[in-house]
Design an enzyme around this catalytic site. Sequence first.
Site, mmCIF file in Angstrom:
data_model
loop_
_atom_site.group_PDB
_atom_site.id
_atom_site.type_symbol
_atom_site.label_atom_id
_atom_site.label_comp_id
_atom_site.label_asym_id
_atom_site.label_seq_id
_atom_site.Cartn_x
_atom_site.Cartn_y
_atom_site.Cartn_z
ATOM 1 N N ALA A 13 0.833 -1.206 0.000
ATOM 2 C CA ALA A 13 0.000 0.000 0.000
ATOM 3 C C ALA A 13 0.867 1.256 0.000
ATOM 4 O O ALA A 13 0.542 2.249 -0.669
ATOM 5 C CB ALA A 13 -0.945 -0.002 1.196
ATOM 6 N N GLY A 16 2.006 1.565 -3.480
ATOM 7 C CA GLY A 16 0.849 1.886 -4.307
ATOM 8 C C GLY A 16 0.407 3.328 -4.143
ATOM 9 O O GLY A 16 0.022 3.984 -5.118
ATOM 10 N N ASP A 17 0.456 3.835 -2.923
ATOM 11 C CA ASP A 17 0.089 5.221 -2.651
ATOM 12 C C ASP A 17 0.995 6.164 -3.442
ATOM 13 O O ASP A 17 0.517 7.109 -4.082
ATOM 14 C CB ASP A 17 0.191 5.494 -1.150
ATOM 15 C CG ASP A 17 -0.118 6.931 -0.798
ATOM 16 O OD1 ASP A 17 -1.229 7.404 -1.113
ATOM 17 O OD2 ASP A 17 0.757 7.597 -0.200
ATOM 18 N N ALA A 18 2.290 5.900 -3.431
ATOM 19 C CA ALA A 18 3.245 6.759 -4.140
ATOM 20 C C ALA A 18 3.046 6.676 -5.659
ATOM 21 O O ALA A 18 3.067 7.694 -6.351
ATOM 22 C CB ALA A 18 4.677 6.368 -3.771
#
Length: 125
Positions: A13, A16-18
Amino acid sequence: MRNWQEMNALTLAYLGDAVYELWVRTHLLELGHEKVKELHKQAISYVRASTQAQVLHVLLPDLDEVEQQVVMRGRNTKGGHPKNVDVVTYRHATGFESLVGYWQLSGQTDRMQWAFDKVDEMLHQ
């Protein structure tokens, strides 16, 4: 680097956020937004937990078994959450971010772009 299967769902996550944030910023520039204040305002509509949870709901029926497992791992991972969003929404957003991290690590850029296109469809209806 370790295999994505060996990673904690929150690590997926985190990546994925970045990746998603970079896509959002690049995408907004491609759409012609140039003023920083406007860019920030638009970016928030893309990255807020409620948007990520909504797009995950749209994607779920079309995810394969491995992708669904990645989402479940991310969604079920224990951790804190911001006070401005409920736990369920935040966990679904974490599931979405885990999925993006998985796609990034496994080189599935077409799949990732498919999901990002769904975000655009949702936000521009």
